[in-house]
Motif scaffolding. Structure first.
Motif, mmCIF file in Angstrom:
data_model
loop_
_atom_site.group_PDB
_atom_site.id
_atom_site.type_symbol
_atom_site.label_atom_id
_atom_site.label_comp_id
_atom_site.label_asym_id
_atom_site.label_seq_id
_atom_site.Cartn_x
_atom_site.Cartn_y
_atom_site.Cartn_z
ATOM 1 N N LEU A 117 5.949 -32.231 28.739
ATOM 2 C CA LEU A 117 4.715 -33.002 28.856
ATOM 3 C C LEU A 117 3.566 -32.297 28.135
ATOM 4 O O LEU A 117 2.819 -32.923 27.371
ATOM 5 C CB LEU A 117 4.367 -33.198 30.333
ATOM 6 N N ILE A 118 3.433 -30.984 28.365
ATOM 7 C CA ILE A 118 2.338 -30.230 27.760
ATOM 8 C C ILE A 118 2.475 -30.189 26.242
ATOM 9 O O ILE A 118 1.530 -30.471 25.499
ATOM 10 C CB ILE A 118 2.282 -28.803 28.345
ATOM 11 N N MET A 119 3.661 -29.859 25.763
ATOM 12 C CA MET A 119 3.864 -29.722 24.326
ATOM 13 C C MET A 119 3.807 -31.069 23.597
ATOM 14 O O MET A 119 3.501 -31.130 22.414
ATOM 15 C CB MET A 119 5.208 -29.046 24.050
ATOM 16 N N GLY A 120 4.082 -32.154 24.323
ATOM 17 C CA GLY A 120 4.056 -33.480 23.706
ATOM 18 C C GLY A 120 2.730 -34.199 23.816
ATOM 19 O O GLY A 120 2.599 -35.339 23.360
ATOM 20 N N THR A 121 1.727 -33.524 24.403
ATOM 21 C CA THR A 121 0.411 -34.134 24.591
ATOM 22 C C THR A 121 -0.642 -33.251 23.926
ATOM 23 O O THR A 121 -0.888 -32.132 24.397
ATOM 24 C CB THR A 121 0.088 -34.296 26.092
ATOM 25 N N PRO A 122 -1.265 -33.692 22.836
ATOM 26 C CA PRO A 122 -2.196 -32.833 22.102
ATOM 27 C C PRO A 122 -3.303 -32.217 22.961
ATOM 28 O O PRO A 122 -3.617 -31.030 22.806
ATOM 29 C CB PRO A 122 -2.774 -33.779 21.038
ATOM 30 N N SER A 123 -3.885 -32.995 23.862
ATOM 31 C CA SER A 123 -4.992 -32.450 24.656
ATOM 32 C C SER A 123 -4.512 -31.372 25.629
ATOM 33 O O SER A 123 -5.231 -30.415 25.921
ATOM 34 C CB SER A 123 -5.703 -33.566 25.427
ATOM 35 N N LEU A 124 -3.286 -31.516 26.117
ATOM 36 C CA LEU A 124 -2.727 -30.492 27.002
ATOM 37 C C LEU A 124 -2.328 -29.249 26.211
ATOM 38 O O LEU A 124 -2.534 -28.122 26.668
ATOM 39 C CB LEU A 124 -1.519 -31.046 27.753
ATOM 40 N N ALA A 125 -1.760 -29.439 25.028
ATOM 41 C CA ALA A 125 -1.412 -28.303 24.176
ATOM 42 C C ALA A 125 -2.669 -27.516 23.797
ATOM 43 O O ALA A 125 -2.663 -26.282 23.774
ATOM 44 C CB ALA A 125 -0.691 -28.785 22.926
ATOM 45 N N ALA A 126 -3.766 -28.240 23.541
ATOM 46 C CA ALA A 126 -5.037 -27.570 23.237
ATOM 47 C C ALA A 126 -5.542 -26.807 24.461
ATOM 48 O O ALA A 126 -6.096 -25.712 24.342
ATOM 49 C CB ALA A 126 -6.071 -28.598 22.796
ATOM 50 N N GLY A 127 -5.332 -27.385 25.629
ATOM 51 C CA GLY A 127 -5.717 -26.699 26.863
ATOM 52 C C GLY A 127 -4.930 -25.419 27.059
ATOM 53 O O GLY A 127 -5.461 -24.418 27.562
ATOM 54 N N MET A 128 -3.664 -25.425 26.652
ATOM 55 C CA MET A 128 -2.854 -24.216 26.734
ATOM 56 C C MET A 128 -3.412 -23.117 25.836
ATOM 57 O O MET A 128 -3.383 -21.933 26.180
ATOM 58 C CB MET A 128 -1.414 -24.536 26.337
ATOM 59 N N LEU A 129 -3.933 -23.504 24.679
ATOM 60 C CA LEU A 129 -4.535 -22.509 23.786
ATOM 61 C C LEU A 129 -5.774 -21.889 24.423
ATOM 62 O O LEU A 129 -6.004 -20.683 24.317
ATOM 63 C CB LEU A 129 -4.888 -23.151 22.445
ATOM 64 N N ARG A 130 -6.563 -22.716 25.100
ATOM 65 C CA ARG A 130 -7.737 -22.180 25.802
ATOM 66 C C ARG A 130 -7.314 -21.253 26.931
ATOM 67 O O ARG A 130 -7.946 -20.217 27.175
ATOM 68 C CB ARG A 130 -8.595 -23.325 26.337
ATOM 69 N N TYR A 131 -6.233 -21.606 27.605
ATOM 70 C CA TYR A 131 -5.686 -20.757 28.660
ATOM 71 C C TYR A 131 -5.247 -19.413 28.075
ATOM 72 O O TYR A 131 -5.515 -18.351 28.643
ATOM 73 C CB TYR A 131 -4.517 -21.492 29.307
ATOM 74 N N ARG A 132 -4.592 -19.461 26.924
ATOM 75 C CA ARG A 132 -4.150 -18.229 26.281
ATOM 76 C C ARG A 132 -5.346 -17.366 25.892
ATOM 77 O O ARG A 132 -5.321 -16.134 26.055
ATOM 78 C CB ARG A 132 -3.310 -18.563 25.044
ATOM 79 N N GLU A 133 -6.388 -17.979 25.367
ATOM 80 C CA GLU A 133 -7.591 -17.222 24.987
ATOM 81 C C GLU A 133 -8.216 -16.549 26.204
ATOM 82 O O GLU A 133 -8.640 -15.389 26.135
ATOM 83 C CB GLU A 133 -8.596 -18.164 24.320
ATOM 84 N N ALA A 134 -8.265 -17.267 27.328
ATOM 85 C CA ALA A 134 -8.825 -16.689 28.545
ATOM 86 C C ALA A 134 -7.974 -15.522 29.035
ATOM 87 O O ALA A 134 -8.497 -14.500 29.505
ATOM 88 C CB ALA A 134 -8.929 -17.764 29.628
ATOM 89 N N SER A 135 -6.656 -15.650 28.918
ATOM 90 C CA SER A 135 -5.758 -14.564 29.308
ATOM 91 C C SER A 135 -5.995 -13.337 28.435
ATOM 92 O O SER A 135 -5.986 -12.193 28.910
ATOM 93 C CB SER A 135 -4.300 -15.016 29.178
ATOM 94 N N GLU A 136 -6.215 -13.582 27.162
ATOM 95 C CA GLU A 136 -6.432 -12.498 26.214
ATOM 96 C C GLU A 136 -7.743 -11.764 26.502
ATOM 97 O O GLU A 136 -7.798 -10.529 26.455
ATOM 98 C CB GLU A 136 -6.439 -13.075 24.798
ATOM 99 N N VAL A 137 -8.782 -12.518 26.819
ATOM 100 C CA VAL A 137 -10.076 -11.906 27.149
ATOM 101 C C VAL A 137 -9.956 -11.048 28.401
ATOM 102 O O VAL A 137 -10.459 -9.919 28.459
ATOM 103 C CB VAL A 137 -11.145 -13.008 27.350
ATOM 104 N N ALA A 138 -9.260 -11.561 29.420
ATOM 105 C CA ALA A 138 -9.087 -10.807 30.659
ATOM 106 C C ALA A 138 -8.282 -9.534 30.418
ATOM 107 O O ALA A 138 -8.603 -8.460 30.959
ATOM 108 C CB ALA A 138 -8.390 -11.685 31.709
ATOM 109 N N LEU A 139 -7.248 -9.639 29.590
ATOM 110 C CA LEU A 139 -6.432 -8.459 29.295
ATOM 111 C C LEU A 139 -7.226 -7.426 28.514
ATOM 112 O O LEU A 139 -7.132 -6.221 28.785
ATOM 113 C CB LEU A 139 -5.185 -8.875 28.519
ATOM 114 N N ALA A 140 -8.020 -7.866 27.549
ATOM 115 C CA ALA A 140 -8.847 -6.935 26.777
ATOM 116 C C ALA A 140 -9.789 -6.172 27.689
ATOM 117 O O ALA A 140 -9.980 -4.954 27.546
ATOM 118 C CB ALA A 140 -9.636 -7.692 25.709
ATOM 119 N N ASP A 141 -10.372 -6.865 28.644
ATOM 120 C CA ASP A 141 -11.270 -6.213 29.592
ATOM 121 C C ASP A 141 -10.524 -5.149 30.411
ATOM 122 O O ASP A 141 -11.055 -4.063 30.658
ATOM 123 C CB ASP A 141 -11.885 -7.265 30.515
#
Length: 209
Positions: A117-141
């Motif tokens: 569902l996520i990979m087949g829905t552009p808006s959800l796939a984009a949301g996953m990228l935002r989730y990844r960015e947030a994970s990266e920021v938290a890890l950097a901290d």
């Protein structure tokens, strides 16, 4: 937390789960873009206002299922300040052993359907990228006690890239019909290679923090 507060929190949790479950059932059957908020609210027997109080955006109805993992890598690093990279490796390997969906090595039908569902829905796939960015920021901290500013960000980007690539490869195999047990040996080998590369490039810097 007193009994009354605890009861309210449990009621909120049940309502949240009921809304999300109703939404996912409709999304799986009809597709994300084909289901309206009004239809979801009706299926969950709540008002639109109540639905938006729990899920401000339609995408949140799906992505909240993985939101709890957003700061997981950061937590592992903070819990193991002496050997953060070794701890991240051990945590990922343990996730493979447990068939944790976050590693991609999970063939439970609901998890596979959620991935598709996520990979087949552009808006959800984009949301996953935002989730990844947030994970990266938290890890950097979390890495800043070991590495200064930009270096912490670069290290976090490398670690998250490896973890996400490993998970995505596993998810694709499962989505194509390979069982988790069949994919497990190759997944462990790939994870070992990925973390060996990270250790070669980052191990000394992180162990010297």
């Amino acid at each position: 937390m007193d009994e009354r507060t605890g009861l309210r929190e449990r009621k909120k949790h049940r309502t949240r789960e009921a809304i999300s479950n109703a939404a996912l059932e409709l999304f799986f059957e009809h597709g994300f873009d084909q289901v309206s908020i009004s239809r979801i609210a009706q299926a969950a027997e709540v008002s639109r206002r109540t639905l938006f109080a729990y899920f401000p955006a339609k995408e949140d109805l799906v992505l909240h299922r993985i939101a709890d993992h957003r700061t997981e890598s950061a937590r592992i690093v903070r819990d193991h300040p002496d050997a953060p990279l070794d701890a991240l490796r051990a945590h990922f390997m343990d996730g493979l052993d447990r068939r944790d969906p976050i590693t991609g090595l999970c063939d439970v039908p609901a998890a596979v359907a959620l991935y598709r569902l996520i990979m087949g829905t552009p808006s959800l796939a984009a949301g996953m990228l935002r989730y990844r960015e947030a994970s990266e920021v938290a890890l950097a901290d979390a890495l800043r006690p070991h590495l200064p500013g930009l270096n912490a960000r670069l290290a976090a980007a490398q670690i998250m890239a490896v973890q996400w690539l490993l998970a995505e490869d596993n998810q694709r195999l499962i989505a194509d019909g390979t069982s988790a047990d069949e994919a497990y040996p190759a997944a462990v080998d790939a994870a070992g290679q990925g973390f060996d590369l990270l250790s070669a490039g980052l191990g000394r810097a992180l162990s010297s923090g």
